[in-house]
Scaffold this active site. Structure first.
Site, mmCIF file in Angstrom:
data_model
loop_
_atom_site.group_PDB
_atom_site.id
_atom_site.type_symbol
_atom_site.label_atom_id
_atom_site.label_comp_id
_atom_site.label_asym_id
_atom_site.label_seq_id
_atom_site.Cartn_x
_atom_site.Cartn_y
_atom_site.Cartn_z
ATOM 1 N N TYR A 76 0.829 -1.209 0.000
ATOM 2 C CA TYR A 76 0.000 0.000 0.000
ATOM 3 C C TYR A 76 0.862 1.257 0.000
ATOM 4 O O TYR A 76 0.539 2.253 -0.659
ATOM 5 C CB TYR A 76 -0.912 -0.012 1.226
ATOM 6 C CG TYR A 76 -1.885 1.159 1.271
ATOM 7 C CD1 TYR A 76 -3.142 1.060 0.673
ATOM 8 C CD2 TYR A 76 -1.545 2.357 1.908
ATOM 9 C CE1 TYR A 76 -4.031 2.117 0.704
ATOM 10 C CE2 TYR A 76 -2.433 3.423 1.940
ATOM 11 C CZ TYR A 76 -3.675 3.308 1.339
ATOM 12 O OH TYR A 76 -4.546 4.354 1.368
ATOM 13 N N PHE A 122 -7.089 19.812 -24.995
ATOM 14 C CA PHE A 122 -7.876 18.649 -25.370
ATOM 15 C C PHE A 122 -9.079 18.573 -24.438
ATOM 16 O O PHE A 122 -9.188 19.335 -23.475
ATOM 17 C CB PHE A 122 -7.057 17.361 -25.351
ATOM 18 C CG PHE A 122 -7.737 16.253 -26.109
ATOM 19 C CD1 PHE A 122 -8.103 16.430 -27.432
ATOM 20 C CD2 PHE A 122 -8.061 15.056 -25.497
ATOM 21 C CE1 PHE A 122 -8.760 15.442 -28.136
ATOM 22 C CE2 PHE A 122 -8.719 14.044 -26.198
ATOM 23 C CZ PHE A 122 -9.062 14.238 -27.513
ATOM 24 N N ASP A 123 -9.986 17.635 -24.706
ATOM 25 C CA ASP A 123 -11.309 17.675 -24.083
ATOM 26 C C ASP A 123 -11.268 17.604 -22.555
ATOM 27 O O ASP A 123 -11.906 18.417 -21.876
ATOM 28 C CB ASP A 123 -12.228 16.590 -24.666
ATOM 29 C CG ASP A 123 -11.660 15.179 -24.593
ATOM 30 O OD1 ASP A 123 -10.555 15.000 -24.047
ATOM 31 O OD2 ASP A 123 -12.320 14.249 -25.091
ATOM 32 N N ASP A 183 1.090 19.445 -21.072
ATOM 33 C CA ASP A 183 0.237 18.265 -21.222
ATOM 34 C C ASP A 183 1.058 17.285 -22.058
ATOM 35 O O ASP A 183 1.159 17.406 -23.274
ATOM 36 C CB ASP A 183 -1.068 18.637 -21.919
ATOM 37 C CG ASP A 183 -1.985 17.436 -22.157
ATOM 38 O OD1 ASP A 183 -1.534 16.284 -21.968
ATOM 39 O OD2 ASP A 183 -3.139 17.633 -22.565
ATOM 40 N N ALA A 186 1.124 13.990 -22.862
ATOM 41 C CA ALA A 186 0.659 12.659 -23.263
ATOM 42 C C ALA A 186 1.515 12.055 -24.370
ATOM 43 O O ALA A 186 1.781 10.857 -24.377
ATOM 44 C CB ALA A 186 -0.796 12.729 -23.704
ATOM 45 N N LYS A 221 -0.501 6.725 -23.471
ATOM 46 C CA LYS A 221 -0.070 7.016 -24.844
ATOM 47 C C LYS A 221 1.406 6.660 -24.997
ATOM 48 O O LYS A 221 1.753 5.503 -25.211
ATOM 49 C CB LYS A 221 -0.317 8.485 -25.182
ATOM 50 C CG LYS A 221 -1.773 8.829 -25.497
ATOM 51 C CD LYS A 221 -2.582 9.126 -24.278
ATOM 52 C CE LYS A 221 -3.931 9.721 -24.582
ATOM 53 N NZ LYS A 221 -4.739 9.907 -23.351
ATOM 54 N N HIS A 267 -19.582 14.389 -25.682
ATOM 55 C CA HIS A 267 -19.402 13.475 -26.804
ATOM 56 C C HIS A 267 -19.291 12.017 -26.357
ATOM 57 O O HIS A 267 -19.531 11.106 -27.152
ATOM 58 C CB HIS A 267 -18.170 13.862 -27.614
ATOM 59 C CG HIS A 267 -16.890 13.902 -26.838
ATOM 60 N ND1 HIS A 267 -16.637 14.866 -25.908
ATOM 61 C CD2 HIS A 267 -15.805 13.107 -26.859
ATOM 62 C CE1 HIS A 267 -15.431 14.666 -25.375
ATOM 63 N NE2 HIS A 267 -14.910 13.597 -25.940
#
Length: 459
Positions: free
Chosen positions: A71, A124-125, A215, A217, A258, A450
């Site tokens: 843990y 991005f979204d 960001d 990714a 990604k 979406h």
């Protein structure tokens, strides 16, 4: 060589089911014309996303067997932190269960007052949504080249630094909570950001005392584009390029699903552990789990630690970007418009140009995605006005600058033959483009609509 061959061999296969056109029409209608509602077994080639859908290596699977499920303070956590620190050069590394979790715990800390602005080369979204949920206002600021899909330019994902200066002046530096650089710039076609642009953005932010967030990714794909396209970087490794790029920011969030080629996981990094870290830690513990596992099992942490290294391998990246370029070339031969040049993780078909009879508010990007599924069982998604939530202040439908259908290629998953099927299917649709119908929304949620909206075709 027209096609860059795979730098790996196939050890295990997963069967995929073929369906008839009649079956596909029934399936897509049953989920209210929203491809997210389809059962994966009813999809032949799945290009919905490249997030968590790639094939892990034998080294990653082997690492999972040694994952420490403690843990607190498991060795898998320390292995991941060691690799991430070496790659990015950041002091504090926090694992989370995926990229949107990193956004969820960061933006409530960055956005201190409701109405503060966060500026990005393009959100991005999920990033856009989490800025809004934290009370901030997301503002896009991509370079003009990124908005011309027919223009072939090397770094169409860049920040418009002149407009960035104007926006900071307009809003006031104290009202700008952060600047986000998305790499690669997903919403404008997976387009890369140059080192020079990142450095210029960083200098502007430092002058005004504004934190810079990457960001990250698709950081490895962006690094390889810099190596290929930017003067002075041809002889530098992708690791060296990554280390320099991240030195121009203060924080990064990352979906590790990604470029770290993991099926689950994310990271949040802070270059110098300081004022934001205690508050972020508290949110991680409340929403993700203890800081040394961050919502992930020990085996996920172990796979992620290996994937971070594999994702920077230059033979792999040459193949990865070459595969996307191959598909783009096949579309080019058929006269199908797309965001030029091909991006790193996907080909973005310009559905607005392919289907000019469908107005933006009838979502040509989504219409093409539906048609591609009916034609050949290929699932993709809209990156256009359908993706945009309504304006939170006015409730009006927001219009995207471009109406794309994204063909996101999972890593190490599909072959050249699959890519040929995709190109042939799009060619068939292009031959009868005027018959494709637009769509209207019959029900939608308030945020990230979406994913779960219901639609119906309209003439």
């Amino acid at each position: 060589m027209k096609y860059i061959p795979e730098p790996f061999k196939i050890k295990m296969v997963e069967p995929i089911r073929m369906t008839t056109e009649a079956e596909r029409r029934e399936k897509i209608a049953a989920c209210d014309w929203n491809g997210f509602g389809l059962a994966a077994e009813d999809v032949y080639i799945d290009l919905l996303t490249d997030s968590g859908t790639g094939a892990m290596s034998d080294s990653q699977w082997a690492a999972m067997l040694t994952g420490d499920e403690s843990y607190s303070g498991g060795r898998s956590y320390y292995h991941l932190v060691e690799n991430a620190r070496e790659i990015f050069g950041y002091e504090w590394i926090q694992p989370v269960h995926q990229g949107r979790a990193a956004e969820k715990v960061l933006f409530p800390v960055l956005v201190e007052r409701r109405g503060q602005v966060v500026i990005s080369n393009t959100f991005f979204d999920t990033t856009r949504a989490h800025v809004g949920l934290a009370g901030g206002r997301p503002v896009d600021c991509v370079c003009p080249e990124g908005l011309d899909s027919g223009l072939d330019a090397p770094f169409k994902g860049d920040m418009d630094v002149d407009r960035l200066e104007d926006l900071i002046t307009e809003f006031g530096a104290g009202e700008v909570a952060g600047i986000v650089m998305t790499i690669t710039n997903n919403s404008v076609g997976g387009q890369p950001v140059s080192m020079a642009n990142m450095k210029a953005t960083s200098e502007i932010a430092a002058r005004h005392g504004i934190p810079v967030v990457i960001d990250a990714a698709r950081f490895a794909e962006n690094a390889y584009f810099i190596k290929e396209r930017e003067e002075g970087y041809a002889d530098k490794s992708t690791r060296e390029i990554t280390r320099e790029f991240f030195s121009y920011a203060d924080i990064f969030t990352m979906s590790a699903k990604k470029d770290a080629i993991a099926n689950m996981g994310g990271l949040l990094g802070v270059r110098e552990e300081g004022e934001h870290v205690p508050d972020v830690k508290s949110l991680v513990i409340a929403g993700e789990g203890y800081v040394t596992y961050g919502g992930l099992s020990g085996r996920d942490l172990a796979a992620l630690a290996v994937g971070l290294v594999e994702g920077l391998d230059e033979d792999y990246l040459r193949y990865r970007l070459g595969q996307v370029a191959y598909l783009a070339a096949q579309l080019d031969e058929r006269g199908i418009p797309f965001q030029r040049p091909a991006g790193g993780h996907a080909v973005f078909v310009d559905a607005g140009r392919l289907l000019p009879h469908i107005p933006w508010y009838r979502y040509p990007g989504h219409a093409l995605a539906v048609e591609l599924y009916i034609e050949a069982g290929i699932r993709s998604c809209d990156i256009g006005s359908y993706l945009m939530d309504r304006d939170p202040a006015t409730g009006e439908q927001q219009r995207a600058p471009l109406e794309f259908t994204r063909l996101a290629i999972p890593r190490r998953t599909y072959t050249q033959s699959h890519l040929d099927v995709i190109a042939e299917a799009l060619g068939e649709i292009a031959d009868r483009a005027e018959q494709v119908k637009g769509y209207e929304i019959t029900w939608e949620p308030k945020v990230l609509r979406h994913f779960t909206s219901k639609l119906r075709p309209v003439d």
